[in-house]
Scaffold this active site. Sequence first.
Site, mmCIF file in Angstrom:
data_model
loop_
_atom_site.group_PDB
_atom_site.id
_atom_site.type_symbol
_atom_site.label_atom_id
_atom_site.label_comp_id
_atom_site.label_asym_id
_atom_site.label_seq_id
_atom_site.Cartn_x
_atom_site.Cartn_y
_atom_site.Cartn_z
ATOM 1 N N THR A 257 47.644 41.228 20.854
ATOM 2 C CA THR A 257 47.983 40.280 21.923
ATOM 3 C C THR A 257 47.138 40.452 23.171
ATOM 4 O OG1 THR A 257 49.735 41.772 22.686
ATOM 5 C CG2 THR A 257 50.383 39.999 21.181
ATOM 6 N N CYS B 235 58.288 42.722 21.939
ATOM 7 C CA CYS B 235 57.873 41.475 22.576
ATOM 8 C C CYS B 235 57.923 40.334 21.551
ATOM 9 C CB CYS B 235 56.450 41.616 23.123
ATOM 10 S SG CYS B 235 55.750 40.070 23.747
ATOM 11 N N CYS C 149 54.338 41.454 32.520
ATOM 12 C CA CYS C 149 54.356 40.205 31.783
ATOM 13 C C CYS C 149 55.784 39.975 31.282
ATOM 14 C CB CYS C 149 53.392 40.256 30.603
ATOM 15 S SG CYS C 149 53.857 41.463 29.325
ATOM 16 N N SER D 263 46.092 49.144 27.196
ATOM 17 C CA SER D 263 45.011 48.337 26.635
ATOM 18 C C SER D 263 44.697 47.127 27.507
ATOM 19 C CB SER D 263 45.393 47.867 25.228
ATOM 20 O OG SER D 263 44.442 46.965 24.718
ATOM 21 N N ASN D 264 45.730 46.388 27.924
ATOM 22 C CA ASN D 264 45.453 45.164 28.691
ATOM 23 C C ASN D 264 44.869 45.489 30.063
ATOM 24 O OD1 ASN D 264 47.695 44.584 30.956
ATOM 25 N ND2 ASN D 264 48.682 45.660 29.273
ATOM 26 N N GLU E 35 50.625 48.814 19.105
ATOM 27 C CA GLU E 35 50.899 47.444 18.665
ATOM 28 C C GLU E 35 50.209 47.157 17.340
ATOM 29 O OE1 GLU E 35 49.477 42.987 19.714
ATOM 30 O OE2 GLU E 35 50.090 44.172 21.463
ATOM 31 N N SER F 61 51.857 46.346 32.379
ATOM 32 C CA SER F 61 52.826 47.440 32.418
ATOM 33 C C SER F 61 52.945 48.070 33.802
ATOM 34 C CB SER F 61 52.420 48.520 31.401
ATOM 35 O OG SER F 61 52.409 48.001 30.093
ATOM 36 N N HIS G 270 45.949 51.654 18.686
ATOM 37 C CA HIS G 270 46.961 51.167 19.620
ATOM 38 C C HIS G 270 48.289 50.973 18.885
ATOM 39 C CE1 HIS G 270 49.054 48.496 22.442
ATOM 40 N NE2 HIS G 270 48.216 48.962 23.364
ATOM 41 N N HIS H 249 55.845 47.126 22.196
ATOM 42 C CA HIS H 249 54.685 47.097 21.296
ATOM 43 C C HIS H 249 55.065 46.778 19.853
ATOM 44 C CE1 HIS H 249 53.094 50.004 24.453
ATOM 45 N NE2 HIS H 249 52.245 49.001 24.484
#
Length: 280
Positions: free
Chosen positions: A165, A97, A12, A222-223, A127, A264, A125, A75
């Site tokens: 996010t 980010c 991303c 996570s994503n 983030e 990632s 996490h 993160h």
Amino acid sequence: MNIKISEKAGFCFGVKRAMGLAWRELCEEHDKQIYALGPLIHNKQAVEKYEERGLVTADDIEEIPSDVKMIIRSHGVSKSIYDRADEKELEVVDTTCPFVKKIHDIVKENYDKGKKIILIGDKNHPEVIGINGWCNNSAIIIKTIDEAKELELDPEVDYCSVAQTTMNLEVYGNMVDILKQKSDKIDFNNTICSSTKARQEAARELASEMDCMVVIGGKHSSNTQKLVGICKEVCPTFAIETRDDLDVEEIKKYENVGITAGASTPDWIIDDIIEYLKSL
């Protein structure tokens, strides 16, 4: 075998930016050792490439010696990390980010106004840990619909809600509906990044057209795991980090194979898996 890759797969904007900044630092001539506070991204293969170039990964800021360069990964981190970096006289390379940085600003601004922060995400996490650090680690953190249902809110308190996010968009929407029934004094901020939304929607759409899906990404990403969950709702799904993780005999049973990848996941890993599937 008919192979189709999702329109939204791989790095991303935030990860691509962070990795580019970090690589530039490693390639420049300087006399300071470069450390990363935590793995740059949740992709073991990519991190290893950077470590081969000289990057040192530290899990705690106290492991980093004074007067070196420290990369803050995409993160993001808590305010206390910046304060400690100043104390240790570290030269900070901040690759947080911009979408995450925006959440830090929202949380700090509303916390300073006296609002209680509700943070929708995974408390473990990095983030989320970083975001919580901008309200003195006082946020109410919930991850699931059940946790939202069980949450008790004070009718006299003003709240501000933000989200990790990479939250699943559908789960987030259901949790917001539940929270709205518990209090009319919540300021909701949908901070799920646009890239995450587009990636999840594209994965769901592709999965509906395919016999099976291959989701490429780190096991701790996570994503990526959100994509796995979304695709599994639609069709058989293989979650892999590299081509070595593929169950070849099982995937040969499918004619139409869809591919997506977490934020990632480098392009070279995606390309390698596509070429391997074509060779089957």
